[in-house]
Design a protein around this motif. Structure first.
Motif, PDB file in Angstrom:
ATOM      1  N   ALA A   1     -52.316 -30.586  29.556  1.00  0.00           N
ATOM      2  CA  ALA A   1     -52.959 -30.229  28.289  1.00  0.00           C
ATOM      3  C   ALA A   1     -54.348 -30.845  28.171  1.00  0.00           C
ATOM      4  N   GLY A   2     -54.783 -31.615  29.183  1.00  0.00           N
ATOM      5  CA  GLY A   2     -56.120 -32.204  29.169  1.00  0.00           C
ATOM      6  C   GLY A   2     -56.251 -33.451  28.334  1.00  0.00           C
ATOM      7  N   ILE A   3     -55.127 -34.051  27.941  1.00  0.00           N
ATOM      8  CA  ILE A   3     -55.188 -35.269  27.107  1.00  0.00           C
ATOM      9  C   ILE A   3     -54.264 -36.321  27.724  1.00  0.00           C
ATOM     10  N   PHE A   4     -54.667 -36.794  28.885  1.00  0.00           N
ATOM     11  CA  PHE A   4     -53.837 -37.760  29.601  1.00  0.00           C
ATOM     12  C   PHE A   4     -54.125 -39.198  29.210  1.00  0.00           C
ATOM     13  N   THR A   5     -55.393 -39.589  29.196  1.00  0.00           N
ATOM     14  CA  THR A   5     -55.734 -41.006  28.999  1.00  0.00           C
ATOM     15  C   THR A   5     -55.180 -41.586  27.695  1.00  0.00           C
ATOM     16  N   PRO A   6     -55.320 -40.921  26.544  1.00  0.00           N
ATOM     17  CA  PRO A   6     -54.730 -41.488  25.323  1.00  0.00           C
ATOM     18  C   PRO A   6     -53.211 -41.628  25.418  1.00  0.00           C
ATOM     19  N   PHE A   7     -52.555 -40.685  26.074  1.00  0.00           N
ATOM     20  CA  PHE A   7     -51.102 -40.749  26.245  1.00  0.00           C
ATOM     21  C   PHE A   7     -50.747 -41.943  27.128  1.00  0.00           C
ATOM     22  N   HIS A   8     -51.419 -42.069  28.248  1.00  0.00           N
ATOM     23  CA  HIS A   8     -51.219 -43.164  29.206  1.00  0.00           C
ATOM     24  C   HIS A   8     -51.423 -44.523  28.532  1.00  0.00           C
TER      25      HIS A   8
ATOM     26  N   LYS B   1     -36.980 -38.458  25.314  1.00  0.00           N
ATOM     27  CA  LYS B   1     -37.894 -37.330  25.460  1.00  0.00           C
ATOM     28  C   LYS B   1     -38.478 -36.893  24.122  1.00  0.00           C
ATOM     29  N   GLY B   2     -37.682 -37.025  23.069  1.00  0.00           N
ATOM     30  CA  GLY B   2     -38.193 -36.685  21.746  1.00  0.00           C
ATOM     31  C   GLY B   2     -39.337 -37.597  21.334  1.00  0.00           C
ATOM     32  N   GLN B   3     -39.196 -38.880  21.630  1.00  0.00           N
ATOM     33  CA  GLN B   3     -40.265 -39.824  21.296  1.00  0.00           C
ATOM     34  C   GLN B   3     -41.508 -39.577  22.149  1.00  0.00           C
ATOM     35  N   LEU B   4     -41.313 -39.239  23.420  1.00  0.00           N
ATOM     36  CA  LEU B   4     -42.447 -38.934  24.294  1.00  0.00           C
ATOM     37  C   LEU B   4     -43.169 -37.677  23.825  1.00  0.00           C
ATOM     38  N   THR B   5     -42.403 -36.685  23.401  1.00  0.00           N
ATOM     39  CA  THR B   5     -43.006 -35.461  22.886  1.00  0.00           C
ATOM     40  C   THR B   5     -43.805 -35.742  21.621  1.00  0.00           C
ATOM     41  N   ALA B   6     -43.235 -36.559  20.732  1.00  0.00           N
ATOM     42  CA  ALA B   6     -43.931 -36.900  19.485  1.00  0.00           C
ATOM     43  C   ALA B   6     -45.224 -37.652  19.773  1.00  0.00           C
ATOM     44  N   LEU B   7     -45.222 -38.526  20.792  1.00  0.00           N
ATOM     45  CA  LEU B   7     -46.448 -39.236  21.149  1.00  0.00           C
ATOM     46  C   LEU B   7     -47.515 -38.251  21.626  1.00  0.00           C
ATOM     47  N   GLY B   8     -47.109 -37.304  22.475  1.00  0.00           N
ATOM     48  CA  GLY B   8     -48.070 -36.310  22.941  1.00  0.00           C
ATOM     49  C   GLY B   8     -48.730 -35.590  21.781  1.00  0.00           C
ATOM     50  N   GLN B   9     -47.944 -35.216  20.823  1.00  0.00           N
ATOM     51  CA  GLN B   9     -48.484 -34.517  19.662  1.00  0.00           C
ATOM     52  C   GLN B   9     -49.383 -35.442  18.842  1.00  0.00           C
ATOM     53  N   ALA B  10     -49.029 -36.738  18.785  1.00  0.00           N
ATOM     54  CA  ALA B  10     -49.833 -37.699  18.026  1.00  0.00           C
ATOM     55  C   ALA B  10     -51.196 -37.933  18.664  1.00  0.00           C
ATOM     56  N   VAL B  11     -51.282 -37.841  20.002  1.00  0.00           N
ATOM     57  CA  VAL B  11     -52.580 -38.057  20.657  1.00  0.00           C
ATOM     58  C   VAL B  11     -53.403 -36.785  20.724  1.00  0.00           C
TER      59      VAL B  11
END
Length: 270
Positions: free
Chosen positions: A162-169, A186-196
């Motif tokens: 999705a082009g937004i790796f660094t903030p997730f990392h 996985k739900g928490q990881l998905t929520a983090l992706g959406q948050a970044v």
């Protein structure tokens, strides 16, 4: 029997009764008190053990239900792309290239990120460094339940798509769970992706299905068997470990406080 004799006999009986009443408490009553004390001690021990088990379970599962804080949002100021299982951050014309092999659960990787993450990203932003991040799920068996290393590595690749790796990392390392305890689901990881800032509708399915799991497992086998990535450990043995930092095909001595400036200036780093 005369009156005097009866009176004397009565006095003897009364004296015997008084002597009987004055006898000490039978030993059996002492045993009862000791038994009560033992029972009380056992109850206290059981309560302490139960309390310890409850505390351990609560501490082990403290990540459950937590929201992972996003330390940054949106795509970074430099280009990012996925090259197979490697996330490439920075400009192709950068002066130097750095390969970092890390595991999101690895404590030493978390420490590396804490010490050098900001400096590395500054060099990437300045166009001096091309960063290649390899997520290696070495510690998948070291979370409870197992699998966090693999789930987080896969989610990192999904974020890179999705082009937004660094903030997730960076957010995952900032909120790194403890080895041996519960990671994030996985739900928490998905929520983090959406948050970044990941808005791709493919992202949740990518995380949930473990799109890159098989490839990551195969890559783990490859890198652990690659002698060029092996390093010497404090106990004298050699092998692959995380973090592994490579520049110019050779391991970087990150104990040298000037290693990064030497790298971007072209000076030897090992």
């Amino acid at each position: 029997m005369g009156g005097a004799e009866r009176a004397a006999r009565k006095r003897r009986q009364e004296q015997q009764q008084r002597q009987q009443a004055a006898k000490p408490v039978p030993a059996a009553r002492g045993v009862d008190k000791r038994t009560i004390g033992v029972v009380a001690a056992v109850v206290l021990v059981v309560a302490a053990v139960a309390g310890g088990i409850f505390w351990y379970q609560a501490d082990k599962n403290k990540t459950e239900g937590q929201t992972i804080t996003a330390v940054a949002q949106g795509a970074p100021a430099w280009p990012e792309r996925r090259d197979g299982l490697v996330v490439v951050s920075g400009r192709p014309e950068a002066k130097a290239t750095l390969d970092v092999y890390a595991d999101f659960l690895c404590p030493a990787c978390g420490e590396f990120q804490k010490r050098f993450g900001k400096q590395i990203e500054e060099q990437v932003a300045a166009g001096n460094l091309l960063l290649r991040t390899h997520m290696v799920p070495m510690l998948s068996a070291q979370s409870d339940p197992e699998g966090y290393s693999l789930d987080s590595a896969n989610a990192g690749l999904c974020a890179a798509d999705a082009g937004i790796f660094t903030p997730f990392h960076d957010s995952l390392f900032a909120a790194q769970p403890e080895e041996g305890k519960r990671g994030y689901d996985k739900g928490q990881l998905t929520a983090l992706g959406q948050a970044v800032g990941v808005s791709s509708p493919a992202f949740p399915a990518c995380v949930e299905s473990g799109t890159y799991n098989q490839q990551l497992d195969a890559e783990l086998k490859r890198v652990t068997e690659d002698p060029s990535l092996h390093q010497e450990f404090p106990n004298g043995s050699k092998g692959f470990g995380t973090p592994t930092v490579i520049a110019g095909g050779k391991p970087v001595d990150t104990a040298d406080p000037e290693w990064l400036s030497k790298l971007v200036s072209g000076a030897p780093t090992a």
